[in-house]
Design an enzyme around this catalytic site. Structure first.
Site, PDB file in Angstrom:
ATOM      1  N   HIS A 182      40.454  48.728  47.850  1.00 38.31           N
ATOM      2  CA  HIS A 182      41.905  48.577  48.019  1.00 38.31           C
ATOM      3  C   HIS A 182      42.646  49.366  46.953  1.00 38.31           C
ATOM      4  O   HIS A 182      42.060  49.785  45.944  1.00 38.31           O
ATOM      5  CB  HIS A 182      42.309  47.098  47.902  1.00 38.31           C
ATOM      6  CG  HIS A 182      42.093  46.495  46.542  1.00 38.31           C
ATOM      7  ND1 HIS A 182      40.841  46.203  46.038  1.00 38.31           N
ATOM      8  CD2 HIS A 182      42.964  46.150  45.567  1.00 38.31           C
ATOM      9  CE1 HIS A 182      40.948  45.695  44.833  1.00 38.31           C
ATOM     10  NE2 HIS A 182      42.234  45.659  44.508  1.00 38.31           N
ATOM     11  N   ASP A 189      46.348  48.571  44.749  1.00 39.78           N
ATOM     12  CA  ASP A 189      47.049  47.316  44.472  1.00 39.78           C
ATOM     13  C   ASP A 189      48.398  47.232  45.172  1.00 39.78           C
ATOM     14  O   ASP A 189      49.153  48.208  45.223  1.00 39.78           O
ATOM     15  CB  ASP A 189      47.237  47.154  42.951  1.00 39.78           C
ATOM     16  CG  ASP A 189      45.896  46.940  42.252  1.00 39.78           C
ATOM     17  OD1 ASP A 189      45.045  46.230  42.816  1.00 39.78           O
ATOM     18  OD2 ASP A 189      45.701  47.498  41.155  1.00 39.78           O
ATOM     19  N   HIS A 238      40.105  51.150  44.486  1.00 41.16           N
ATOM     20  CA  HIS A 238      39.091  50.613  43.576  1.00 41.16           C
ATOM     21  C   HIS A 238      38.396  49.401  44.193  1.00 41.16           C
ATOM     22  O   HIS A 238      38.886  48.816  45.176  1.00 41.16           O
ATOM     23  CB  HIS A 238      39.690  50.275  42.204  1.00 41.16           C
ATOM     24  CG  HIS A 238      40.812  49.293  42.253  1.00 41.16           C
ATOM     25  ND1 HIS A 238      42.080  49.620  42.689  1.00 41.16           N
ATOM     26  CD2 HIS A 238      40.867  47.976  41.921  1.00 41.16           C
ATOM     27  CE1 HIS A 238      42.860  48.564  42.622  1.00 41.16           C
ATOM     28  NE2 HIS A 238      42.151  47.539  42.171  1.00 41.16           N
ATOM     29  N   ARG A 264      45.261  42.206  33.461  1.00 39.47           N
ATOM     30  CA  ARG A 264      45.808  43.389  34.140  1.00 39.47           C
ATOM     31  C   ARG A 264      47.330  43.391  34.110  1.00 39.47           C
ATOM     32  O   ARG A 264      47.944  42.368  34.420  1.00 39.47           O
ATOM     33  CB  ARG A 264      45.333  43.421  35.599  1.00 39.47           C
ATOM     34  CG  ARG A 264      45.642  44.752  36.294  1.00 39.47           C
ATOM     35  CD  ARG A 264      45.233  44.745  37.755  1.00 39.47           C
ATOM     36  NE  ARG A 264      46.332  44.350  38.608  1.00 39.47           N
ATOM     37  CZ  ARG A 264      46.213  44.064  39.908  1.00 39.47           C
ATOM     38  NH1 ARG A 264      45.032  44.118  40.500  1.00 39.47           N
ATOM     39  NH2 ARG A 264      47.261  43.716  40.611  1.00 39.47           N
TER      40      ARG A 264
HETATM   41  C1  SIN Z   1      41.327  44.508  40.678  1.00 38.52           C
HETATM   42  O1  SIN Z   1      42.316  44.817  40.019  1.00 38.52           O
HETATM   43  O2  SIN Z   1      41.294  44.608  41.886  1.00 38.52           O
HETATM   44  C2  SIN Z   1      40.088  43.991  39.960  1.00 38.52           C
HETATM   45  C3  SIN Z   1      39.308  45.079  39.326  1.00 38.52           C
HETATM   46  C4  SIN Z   1      38.187  44.546  38.482  1.00 38.52           C
HETATM   47  O3  SIN Z   1      38.151  43.353  38.160  1.00 38.52           O
HETATM   48  O4  SIN Z   1      37.313  45.322  38.110  1.00 38.52           O
END
Ligand code: SIN
Length: 284
Positions: free
Chosen positions: A102, A104, A260, A275
């Site tokens: 995906h 974000d 990612h 994040r």
């Molecule tokens: C995400 O932001 O989708 C999670 C990425 C991660 O935990 O490596």
């Protein structure tokens, strides 16, 4: 490659990703370093830093150098820091967050520009994150497929991941993640299937498995074969890099041009990340 007497940028694959050394994200807030980081992000799609030490306030401040920050609609923030979401998996959890390709918040009208993920705790091995270059994914399509996709629009929705039902089923198994309760996550947003990156001017594919439900004016069933093909194509190994975390590592990715995927291969161990997500503009 040495950029100046202090900073080096080393690409990690032929497609995307670079490690930046010589930058302290908590302290190096000057305009020249910020510009260098932004240019590296645009060139490499995702950039990595090691051995960082950021308080939550410093993390928020680092994010604000690149734009305003998103307050997540569905994931509960870190106490006192509404801009930080905690992405966590405990020893007794079996599911993880982000374990699907995906980019974000594509369910928003103005989805994320970038995300800065900071590792506080991670297993010795396992729990890597993969990133896929959507410029390359677009460029490697046939001329006929490009022509067709160029005119298409897709519908994005948070339904699959963030309805109360989805959240509750996650909470049963992934207790470390905290979501808001009773959220209505059924809005639909339209975005072009191929977007023009607002800063590089390059075209990239902009559909993903998590949030893209169908093409505009088509049913879910009619859309599925082409969406499945694009999901497979856009994450081919030659468009992907894989990042191995250590406590203090940071990944900063450009959500407009990169997807990612958080790998869930570390049951029995704990992983905790913070994040911040930088607001973007309306895809065109
Ligand atoms: C995400 O932001 O989708 C999670 C990425 C991660 O935990 O490596």
């Amino acid at each position: 490659m040495l950029v100046n007497d202090r900073i080096s940028i080393s690409p990690v694959t032929g497609s995307l990703g670079a490690v930046i050394e010589g930058v302290d994200l908590a302290k190096d807030s000057d305009a020249a370093t910020t510009k260098l980081i932004r240019n590296a992000l645009l060139e490499h799609g995702v950039i990595f830093f090691h051995d960082q030490k950021m308080t939550p306030a410093e993390h928020v401040e680092a994010g604000r150098r690149f734009g305003t920050l998103n307050i997540h609609q569905y994931v509960r923030p870190l106490e006192d820091y509404p801009e930080i979401i905690v992405i966590a998996k405990d020893e007794d959890d079996t599911k993880n967050f982000g374990g699907i390709w995906h980019s974000d918040t594509t369910f928003l009208e103005e989805p994320a520009l970038g995300s800065i993920l900071y590792c506080l705790e991670c297993p010795d091995h396992g729990g890597d994150t993969m990133f896929a270059n959507q410029y390359d994914a677009y460029e490697r399509l046939s001329p006929g497929m490009k022509r067709m996709l160029d005119g298409m629009v897709a519908i994005h929705t948070p339904r699959r991941s963030y309805t109360t039902e989805a959240v509750q089923s996650k909470n049963l198994t992934n207790k470390a993640m905290k979501f808001f309760e009773d959220t209505v996550a059924d809005q639909e947003t339209e975005h072009p299937v191929v977007r023009m990156h607002p800063e590089t001017g390059r075209k990239c594919l902009y559909v993903n498995e998590d949030f893209t439900s169908r093409f505009k004016d088509m049913t879910v069933e009619e859309s599925a074969p082409l969406l499945n093909y694009l999901a497979h194509h856009s994450t081919r190994p030659e468009f992907v890099c894989r990042f191995r975390w250590k406590p203090g590592s940071v990944a900063f990715w450009d959500n407009r041009a990169v997807q990612h995927y958080a790998i869930n291969d570390y049951n029995g161990q704990r992983r905790v990340m913070h994040r911040v997500t930088i607001n973007g503009d309306r895809p065109r």
